[in-house]
Design an enzyme around this catalytic site. Structure first.
Site, mmCIF file in Angstrom:
data_model
loop_
_atom_site.group_PDB
_atom_site.id
_atom_site.type_symbol
_atom_site.label_atom_id
_atom_site.label_comp_id
_atom_site.label_asym_id
_atom_site.label_seq_id
_atom_site.Cartn_x
_atom_site.Cartn_y
_atom_site.Cartn_z
ATOM 1 N N SER A 215 -2.667 4.673 2.774
ATOM 2 C CA SER A 215 -1.512 5.157 3.538
ATOM 3 C C SER A 215 -0.219 4.841 2.792
ATOM 4 O O SER A 215 -0.204 4.061 1.834
ATOM 5 C CB SER A 215 -1.468 4.507 4.926
ATOM 6 O OG SER A 215 -1.031 3.157 4.837
ATOM 7 N N HIS B 134 -10.093 4.391 6.304
ATOM 8 C CA HIS B 134 -9.178 5.492 5.979
ATOM 9 C C HIS B 134 -8.665 5.404 4.545
ATOM 10 O O HIS B 134 -8.623 4.328 3.944
ATOM 11 C CB HIS B 134 -7.991 5.503 6.946
ATOM 12 C CG HIS B 134 -7.109 4.278 6.828
ATOM 13 N ND1 HIS B 134 -6.166 4.141 5.836
ATOM 14 C CD2 HIS B 134 -7.046 3.148 7.572
ATOM 15 C CE1 HIS B 134 -5.550 2.972 5.978
ATOM 16 N NE2 HIS B 134 -6.072 2.347 7.021
ATOM 17 N N ARG C 69 -3.486 -13.878 7.396
ATOM 18 C CA ARG C 69 -4.212 -12.716 6.872
ATOM 19 C C ARG C 69 -5.707 -12.974 6.777
ATOM 20 O O ARG C 69 -6.504 -12.060 7.013
ATOM 21 C CB ARG C 69 -3.700 -12.338 5.475
ATOM 22 C CG ARG C 69 -2.308 -11.754 5.438
ATOM 23 C CD ARG C 69 -2.002 -11.212 4.057
ATOM 24 N NE ARG C 69 -2.800 -10.019 3.764
ATOM 25 C CZ ARG C 69 -2.955 -9.508 2.554
ATOM 26 N NH1 ARG C 69 -2.407 -10.090 1.506
ATOM 27 N NH2 ARG C 69 -3.676 -8.414 2.375
ATOM 28 N N ARG C 70 -6.099 -14.176 6.412
ATOM 29 C CA ARG C 70 -7.478 -14.391 6.011
ATOM 30 C C ARG C 70 -8.261 -15.352 6.893
ATOM 31 O O ARG C 70 -9.468 -15.482 6.719
ATOM 32 C CB ARG C 70 -7.520 -14.887 4.555
ATOM 33 C CG ARG C 70 -7.234 -13.782 3.556
ATOM 34 C CD ARG C 70 -8.266 -12.685 3.689
ATOM 35 N NE ARG C 70 -7.960 -11.531 2.874
ATOM 36 C CZ ARG C 70 -8.249 -10.288 3.194
ATOM 37 N NH1 ARG C 70 -8.815 -10.027 4.362
ATOM 38 N NH2 ARG C 70 -7.971 -9.282 2.404
ATOM 39 N N GLU D 120 -6.569 -0.522 13.924
ATOM 40 C CA GLU D 120 -6.442 -1.652 13.019
ATOM 41 C C GLU D 120 -6.048 -2.903 13.801
ATOM 42 O O GLU D 120 -5.518 -2.826 14.918
ATOM 43 C CB GLU D 120 -5.383 -1.326 11.943
ATOM 44 C CG GLU D 120 -5.075 -2.422 10.943
ATOM 45 C CD GLU D 120 -6.289 -2.889 10.154
ATOM 46 O OE1 GLU D 120 -7.199 -3.493 10.766
ATOM 47 O OE2 GLU D 120 -6.316 -2.691 8.924
ATOM 48 N N TYR E 193 -0.822 -6.638 13.714
ATOM 49 C CA TYR E 193 -0.200 -7.726 12.961
ATOM 50 C C TYR E 193 1.029 -8.307 13.645
ATOM 51 O O TYR E 193 1.700 -9.181 13.085
ATOM 52 C CB TYR E 193 0.146 -7.257 11.540
ATOM 53 C CG TYR E 193 -1.043 -7.297 10.614
ATOM 54 C CD1 TYR E 193 -1.512 -8.508 10.109
ATOM 55 C CD2 TYR E 193 -1.706 -6.140 10.240
ATOM 56 C CE1 TYR E 193 -2.611 -8.555 9.262
ATOM 57 C CE2 TYR E 193 -2.809 -6.172 9.396
ATOM 58 C CZ TYR E 193 -3.248 -7.384 8.911
ATOM 59 O OH TYR E 193 -4.341 -7.435 8.076
ATOM 60 N N GLY F 163 -0.927 -2.521 10.608
ATOM 61 C CA GLY F 163 -1.390 -2.738 11.971
ATOM 62 C C GLY F 163 -1.412 -1.465 12.795
ATOM 63 O O GLY F 163 -1.980 -0.457 12.385
ATOM 64 N N ASN G 299 0.280 1.154 2.792
ATOM 65 C CA ASN G 299 -0.577 0.459 1.824
ATOM 66 C C ASN G 299 0.105 0.473 0.459
ATOM 67 O O ASN G 299 0.173 -0.543 -0.231
ATOM 68 C CB ASN G 299 -1.941 1.129 1.691
ATOM 69 C CG ASN G 299 -2.817 1.038 2.929
ATOM 70 O OD1 ASN G 299 -3.533 1.980 3.238
ATOM 71 N ND2 ASN G 299 -2.767 -0.074 3.650
#
Length: 211
Positions: free
Chosen positions: A13, A10, A115-116, A88, A91, A23, A16
């Site tokens: 947002s 997408h 996060r990673r 998504e 989170y 999430g 973002n």
């Protein structure tokens, strides 16, 4: 060679833009996000594709991106299936928090791990592995059979739900997928073989600005 699968993250947002963990929360697209979705639609129009069906998530930022792309293709009435399986990554307790505030609360290293890492979830949330555990079965039962019948299928979803698909399609290890980021609004066009493996992949735009 059978059908075509197009994956699009997408457009940008509101959250973002504000650097918030999003999430399953449901912020709208920014003006830039709308522009990115339009750019993705124009790229697909130039590519010369017409879709047979579209899939998107239960969240409005993906649904609006999907709609804008289809508008650009003159396919605004196309059958579109919405399902939270494509949402998504959740989170959990990080949802709605500014990423810098989260680092201040839990420490930069811990937030980076959440996060990673592939399989360590934030409190109350999902890891990338957890996300894939709901996305991949949905792909296998609902999306892939259509592609194997020769259909052209659009999937407009989210960074992590799409990364979980890209990981398998591109045959990436759980270490390799951690360094893969998908740019907003940039279509990835996969042509699949009859055995569901990837025959070719085209990226219709610039992934260098991905985050």
């Amino acid at each position: 060679m059978t059908g075509t699968l197009v994956l699009v993250r997408h457009g940008q947002s509101d959250w973002n833009l504000k650097n918030l963990f999003t999430g399953w929360r449901d912020p709208d697209l920014t003006d830039l996000g709308v522009q990115e979705a339009n750019a993705g639609g124009k790229a697909l129009k130039d590519y010369g594709i017409q879709f047979d069906i579209a899939f998107t998530s239960d969240l409005s930022r993906a649904q609006k991106t999907c709609g804008i792309i289809l508008d650009n293709l003159g396919q605004s009435g196309l059958e579109t299936i919405r399902d939270q399986a494509l949402n998504e990554r959740d989170y959990g307790d990080l949802s709605g928090l500014n990423k810098d505030d989260a680092r201040a609360k839990w420490g930069e290293e811990q937030v980076h791990i959440w996060r990673r890492s592939y399989d360590i979830p934030p409190p109350g949330g999902e890891s990338l592995r957890d996300t894939g555990a709901r996305v991949w079965p949905y792909y296998l039962t609902e999306i892939l059979p259509r592609v194997l019948r020769g259909e052209k299928v659009l999937v407009a979803a989210h960074g992590n739900s799409l990364r979980s698909l890209v990981m398998v399609l591109d045959k990436l290890t759980k270490e390799q997928i951690l360094s893969v980021n998908l740019a907003t609004g940039v279509p990835m066009v996969y042509k699949l073989n009859a055995d569901s493996t990837v025959a070719s992949k085209d990226v219709l735009g610039d992934m260098s600005g991905a985050h």
